[in-house]
Each structure stands twice: as C-alpha cells, then as structure tokens.
Design an enzyme around this catalytic site. Structure first.
Site: not given
Ligand code: DGY
Length: 313
Positions: A152, A230, A232, A261, A279, A281
C-alpha cells in the site's frame, strides 16, 4: 464529542467550531474503564490506537454515537463490524503518516544492517574497541533484495526510498499494485520470504495476518536475512522470532511494534542482533499534528452530515 486524549490545538479548534468538546480528565492515555466512563452520551469519539472500541465501549457510549475517528491508519483496535451494526461511522488517518513511517522503516533497516544500535551500546558501555578491517562489519544494501509484505502507500514509499539505496524491491500482496506504484516484482509470499535479504512488513493486522511471520515463515527465510516490522506487532510471532534468532535462522530483526505493547518479549531485549524502537513510525511533530487534524476533520464531517475525508469502508 469526546476526545480520549488531549490533541494539538489545531485539531481541538476545528472540533470546537462544530461541537462541544469534552477533553479527557487526565493527561495520559485512558484505561478501558476510564474510557467507558468518558464516552457515555457522546455523539463522536476521537480516539487512539490504544483504545479498544468494542461492543462494551459502544454500549457504554449509547445509541447516539455517530462516529469513531481513530488517530491512526491501522484500525485493528476498532471492531468495525460492531460499529457498522449500530450505524457508527469509523474513520482512520491514511496518507498523512506515510512518509514518517517509511522514513523510520529505512532508519531501522539501515540501523540493523549497519549495526548502529550495537555500536552505540558498545561505546556507551565503555568497552575497548579499535578500527580494524573486520571490525563490526554489517551488510551493504546495494543489490540486496528487499521483500515488502504489503504494498500500500507505506510499502510503496519504502520501495522508493530503498531504490535510492540500490536495493532490488519485490512485494507480496493480495493484488498487483496499481499503475503509478514504484516498479517491483509481485511474488507469492513464500517466494518473497525465501528470496529476500530484508523482509519488511507493511500489512494491516487482520485475522489473516496475525502471526503471518511464524516459525515456518522464519525458517523459510535466508540465513543472512533481516526482518523489519513497522506494521503491527502481532503480525510476527515474537516467541518464534526469538527462537529463530537463537538458532541463527535469520541474521537480525528491527522492530518498532510488539505483540503485547508496551511489553517487549524479554528474549529480544538482550540481543545485539535486534534493534528496537517504541512504536515511533508516525512520531514526528508534523505527522502527529496532521493525524489529529485529519481525525478531527473526519469527526466534524460526520457530525455535519457529510462524507468524512478518510472513512474506513
Ligand atoms: C498507525 O497509524 O497505525 C501507526 O501505527 C501510528 O503510529
């Protein structure tokens, strides 16, 4: 309108223009019981990926609830079906966090292949060291194969960055990428895992992807390969990952997300072949503000009887 977390001013202002905004009682993420108490009587909930939106929460909110605006692109914390049954719209925040998440993926990829965390720990521990021809060698990226699981927006943004480092990119996804995606080979997952030097995960967490990277998947990877996650945490079976690292089935892992987590599997923590971040990202000032503003626009649109900008379908 209830906020489960205090939001940047720009988002609060936007919401205050269309609704009475109820701020959370405390300046930290709410526990489940606190959230149930907070949401009673709300027509909108703006919430975090930590907030479980399930039947119990929807019951606690009441039948007037119209929208759950999640401040995250992933919405595995929301029971979308339960919302749909009650006519509650669900929205997420795609797009605005694509670059930040892809940047962190590259940071982890570079960090684990070039042993950045390990080098940092060595110096901080005051251990003796000296430049040498074979000292702390990592793995070069030019010509290495990057296998993306999920292609994606974030997977594609990672592909663009990886191409700049000279990596060859392939991906596994249910469908071939649409026109305009960076060129990359579309492979079955098994082939991707077996043929990649780095496997990076960019799929949502669903019943189908939970433990997608299990013991068998790890065993099928190259002995010199790295895993980057990065997406889940539960997409990876962490116990199986620890065992695979222990057995030398793969060379290393860089993880930003974890199965349970904020806990991190104890078997990962002491390992030099593992790079860990908490976490992060989407964790830039600009991105978090953009996420909160987009969530606010989603909630405001539903309350105003309009189609939200980024609905979960
Ligand atoms: C999301 O937006 O799903 C990310 O994991 C947030 O950091």
């Amino acid at each position: 309108m209830v906020l489960s977390r205090r939001l940047p001013d720009a988002a609060v202002q936007l919401l205050a223009d269309v609704a009475d905004v109820v701020q959370p009682p405390v300046d930290r993420p709410l526990g489940a019981a606190e959230l149930r108490a907070a949401v009673a009587g709300a027509d909108a909930l703006v919430c975090l990926l930590l907030d479980r939106v399930d039947d119990a929460l929807l019951d606690a909110a009441g039948p007037q609830l119209r929208v759950v605006a999640n401040i995250a692109v992933g919405y595995d914390n929301v029971d979308v079906e339960a919302c749909r049954r009650r006519g509650v719209r669900v929205t997420n925040t795609p797009g605005v966090l694509t670059d930040a998440t892809a940047d962190l993926t590259l940071a982890l990829l570079l960090g684990i292949t070039r042993r950045v965390g390990e080098g940092d720990r060595l110096l901080r521990a005051g251990r003796s060291w000296g430049w040498d021809l074979d000292f702390m060698l990592g793995t070069g990226l030019r010509g290495a194969r990057l296998g993306l699981v999920g292609y994606g927006a974030i997977g594609q943004a990672v592909a663009r960055r990886a191409a700049a480092f000279g990596m060859e990119v392939a991906y596994a996804a249910r469908r071939p990428a649409a026109d305009g995606a960076p060129p990359a080979e579309h492979l079955p997952l098994e082939e991707l895992l077996a043929g990649s030097d780095v496997v990076s995960l960019h799929c949502p967490l669903t019943p189908q992807t939970r433990h997608l990277v299990d013991a068998a998947a790890l065993r099928s990877m190259r002995a010199g390969a790295y895993l980057v996650n990065t997406a889940r945490g539960p997409v990876v079976d962490e116990a199986a990952l620890v065992a695979a690292l222990e057995a030398g089935e793969i060379r290393g892992a860089a993880l930003d997300v974890f199965e349970d987590e904020p806990a991190v599997h104890p078997g990962l923590v002491g390992r030099d072949d593992v790079l860990l971040t908490p976490h992060l990202g989407s964790a830039t000032v600009q991105t978090r503000e953009a996420m909160a503003v987009l969530a606010a626009r989603n909630a405001a649109a539903v309350l105003g009887g309009q189609e939200p900008p980024t609905p979960v379908r």
